[in-house]
Design a protein around this motif. Sequence first.
Motif, PDB file in Angstrom:
ATOM      1  N   TYR B  84       0.838  -1.201   0.000  1.00 54.91           N
ATOM      2  CA  TYR B  84       0.000   0.000   0.000  1.00 54.91           C
ATOM      3  C   TYR B  84       0.876   1.256   0.000  1.00 54.91           C
ATOM      4  CZ  TYR B  84      -2.956   3.759   1.557  1.00 54.91           C
ATOM      5  OH  TYR B  84      -3.571   4.953   1.646  1.00 54.91           O
ATOM      6  N   CYS B  85       1.914   1.261   0.850  1.00 56.92           N
ATOM      7  CA  CYS B  85       2.784   2.436   0.896  1.00 56.92           C
ATOM      8  C   CYS B  85       3.428   2.668  -0.465  1.00 56.92           C
ATOM      9  CB  CYS B  85       3.862   2.247   1.951  1.00 56.92           C
ATOM     10  SG  CYS B  85       3.206   2.273   3.613  1.00 56.92           S
ATOM     11  N   MET B  86       3.825   1.579  -1.129  1.00 54.40           N
ATOM     12  CA  MET B  86       4.435   1.732  -2.456  1.00 54.40           C
ATOM     13  C   MET B  86       3.452   2.339  -3.434  1.00 54.40           C
ATOM     14  SD  MET B  86       6.928  -1.539  -3.090  1.00 54.40           S
ATOM     15  CE  MET B  86       5.593  -2.411  -3.764  1.00 54.40           C
ATOM     16  N   GLU B 304      -4.214   7.351 -11.478  1.00 47.96           N
ATOM     17  CA  GLU B 304      -4.429   6.001 -10.965  1.00 47.96           C
ATOM     18  C   GLU B 304      -3.134   5.218 -11.070  1.00 47.96           C
ATOM     19  OE1 GLU B 304      -7.547   5.120 -13.819  1.00 47.96           O
ATOM     20  OE2 GLU B 304      -6.205   3.636 -14.716  1.00 47.96           O
ATOM     21  N   VAL B 305      -3.023   4.197 -10.234  1.00 46.83           N
ATOM     22  CA  VAL B 305      -1.780   3.447 -10.190  1.00 46.83           C
ATOM     23  C   VAL B 305      -2.093   2.015  -9.782  1.00 46.83           C
ATOM     24  CG1 VAL B 305      -1.302   4.101  -7.794  1.00 46.83           C
ATOM     25  CG2 VAL B 305       0.575   3.472  -9.274  1.00 46.83           C
ATOM     26  N   TYR B 306      -1.325   1.097 -10.386  1.00 41.54           N
ATOM     27  CA  TYR B 306      -1.450  -0.307  -9.966  1.00 41.54           C
ATOM     28  C   TYR B 306      -0.075  -0.805  -9.560  1.00 41.54           C
ATOM     29  CZ  TYR B 306      -2.457  -5.287  -9.991  1.00 41.54           C
ATOM     30  OH  TYR B 306      -2.601  -6.596  -9.615  1.00 41.54           O
ATOM     31  N   LEU B 320      -5.170   1.909  -7.191  1.00 35.89           N
ATOM     32  CA  LEU B 320      -5.531   3.074  -6.408  1.00 35.89           C
ATOM     33  C   LEU B 320      -5.881   4.198  -7.368  1.00 35.89           C
ATOM     34  CD1 LEU B 320      -5.559   3.894  -3.405  1.00 35.89           C
ATOM     35  CD2 LEU B 320      -3.201   4.597  -3.656  1.00 35.89           C
ATOM     36  N   VAL B 321      -7.054   4.782  -7.203  1.00 35.47           N
ATOM     37  CA  VAL B 321      -7.473   5.900  -8.040  1.00 35.47           C
ATOM     38  C   VAL B 321      -7.619   7.128  -7.153  1.00 35.47           C
ATOM     39  CG1 VAL B 321      -9.188   6.766  -9.655  1.00 35.47           C
ATOM     40  CG2 VAL B 321      -8.743   4.324  -9.512  1.00 35.47           C
ATOM     41  N   LYS B 332      -8.742  -0.875  -4.938  1.00 34.49           N
ATOM     42  CA  LYS B 332      -9.075  -2.277  -5.200  1.00 34.49           C
ATOM     43  C   LYS B 332      -7.853  -3.120  -4.912  1.00 34.49           C
ATOM     44  CE  LYS B 332     -11.048  -5.908  -7.311  1.00 34.49           C
ATOM     45  NZ  LYS B 332     -10.501  -6.850  -6.328  1.00 34.49           N
ATOM     46  N   VAL B 333      -8.051  -4.201  -4.207  1.00 38.50           N
ATOM     47  CA  VAL B 333      -6.938  -5.091  -3.887  1.00 38.50           C
ATOM     48  C   VAL B 333      -7.123  -6.388  -4.653  1.00 38.50           C
ATOM     49  CG1 VAL B 333      -5.726  -6.292  -2.049  1.00 38.50           C
ATOM     50  CG2 VAL B 333      -6.787  -4.099  -1.595  1.00 38.50           C
TER      51      VAL B 333
END
Lengths: 373, 372
Positions: B84-86, B304-306, B320-321, B332-333
Amino acid sequence: MIASTGPYFQDAISTLISLLTLFSFLAVTVLSLVWLERKALGRLQLRLGPTRTGPFGLLQPIADAVKLVLKEDIVPNEAEKVIFWVAPIIVVISAFMLWVTIPLTPSIVVQNLENMGLFYVGAVGVIGILGLVLAGWGSANKYGVIGGLRAAAQLISYEIPLIMVFVSIAIVTQTFNLVEIVNLQSPVPFILVLPLGFVLFFVSGLAEVGRTPFDIYFAESEIVGGPFVEYSGAHWAVFFLSEYINTFAIATLTVLLFLGGWSGPFLPSIVWLLIKIYAVILLIFWIRGTLPRLRIDQLMAFAWKVMVPLSFYLVVCCSIYVFYGLPWWALTVMSIFGLGVVGVIIYQYITAPARKVAEVRERLRLLQMSQEE
Amino acid sequence: MMQDQQDNQTIDMMLNMGPQHPSTHGVFRMELRIDGEKIIDVKPHIGYLHRGSEKLSEGEQYHQIITLFDRMDYLANFNNELVYCMAVERLLDMEPSKRTEYIRVILCELNRIASHLLYVGTIGLDAGAMTPALFSFIGRDRIQTLFESISGARMMHNYFKIGGLKQEVPDDFVRMVKDIMPVIRRDIDQTEKLLTFNEIFLSRTKDIGVITAEQAIDYGLTGPCLRGSGINYDVRKSEPYSVYQDFDFDVPVGLDGDCWDRHWVRVKEMHESLRIIEQAIDKLPDGDVASPLGRRLIRPSEGEVYVKAENPRGEIGVYLVSDGTDKPYRLKVRPPSFCNLSAIQLLLQNSWVADSVVILGSLDIVLGEVDR
């Protein structure tokens, strides 16, 4: 008439007293076994076991028993009430009945059945299965039904090698009298004469009392206790009691039939007997602390493909020994040959996966080497 | 005659396994249809531990979400915090200091060992051996005690912060980790040697629950479950994140894709993790671990990032959006346990009732992560 009732009456009184003594002896033994098992398993698993109740946690089994008796005895709504109540009684009565004829020394025995001691042990030992099946069926629980049926399959299968070992001992000693059998072992205990018989008896004994690795009919992680799943409180305690009595009986029979019973130097005979019994029981606990559980099909295959043929082989060996009047070590040789055969069979079928693993490792190592190049 | 045949017909039995069952590893329910002891069909039911973590995240500020990730895979808290931190760091386009990264890797690998140790214990319990479970808890407890002295908590650490760590590690961190290494190595050996090559354990796990490489890929398995089938895929190697490219380690791979191979891969992974920790602790750079953001609110720009990472259970992905506010628009995980569990129907076909618990144990699911 009056003259003849006198001795009968006295006989009845003395039998009653010895039965009560037997009952209290077994109750104390079960308490000691519960403590010993918890303590031994604790040490095997780098724990302390019970420590809080009394010195070394010695009062722990009493605390357990009080807790179990005080708990509410729940009967499921769907259960067959009569069967549900009767099943534990059948199990515990068969466990106690076994002990009527088992001698602890030539003099300490309720009733030494002269002509059929061994036969009686083999016959009464089977009754307990009925209780387990009824318990599983009567509790109207699917896990219970599966457990009960597993118990029936397992116990009946392992009863055959057990009885065949009894038969071979009877052939060798020409008697069913347990005291006589022990006395015949004074120069050479039967473990040296019939090593195969000892292994067969011990393994099927473990299966009979449902000890690891054969604790399949109440497998905790699969069928959550099997036939006992719906039992609680005093009823469950009765099952528990009979389980430990049976374990003690199997250990005692192992000692009586193969380890020379109460014979031994210096110490009184009852002390020797108890030392040997507890050594066998510690071995059983050690196995419980070490091994995983077999699967039901593997268990049945082991019974019918390995144990039963070997037990028949043993009977044939004993017959040859008696018929030709061979020296006792001839039986040892034949037994060890049988054990060698079973060793090869186990190596072929049980450890085949292990050898496959070694092969896999070798292939992986080659793969890694080729990648590095 | 006809009557006889009708009487002799058997019907399947429905056996409900769970949610209260000792071997479903939490509140998982399997509806087994069994014929005798053979499993014909299985219907898995999940959701008993659903806490709505993803939806909850939309109402929390970025700093506050870390604690929700702690509670997803509750056996690998540091690994979850890291991913999550990344994700947020990539959204903010910032890089934490080298020292932060190294400490994160050390803690994550220790956590991987702790998680796998627990796995070895539970697969032992599922197969009926009770001692490995107690042995494994000894090693796991040592690691957790180390975690406690670093983060203050044994499980829900909340120690990784966006862009840094919550606080500097204790002064004797290096010595503590170096001291614990040989002990942990011994604990691992002690735990797994009782089980790995035991004949009964082999007969219970070898050629049981086989999944081929193609099937494993189709079902989206990751982590040891995929590597057990012979696919060499590890996010730490294929797309190195954090500072994993600095370390030299192997990816153990199985061959047959059965329960034993998955077990073996995990056992080997623990040793590889120890190798990584050894290198990281030797190279541990000096520097600052405090986050440059401090306690300020984070408002990433829209985007947004995955991000994905290798958890003890497989590949975890975080999507993460951001809509520019202080709370994520959507989170979303991709939980590895959930995807691994999806193969349960395939694996349990035509197996035995006794095998079902071993197969489930070899997938090593954590229901907190499956249900989120």
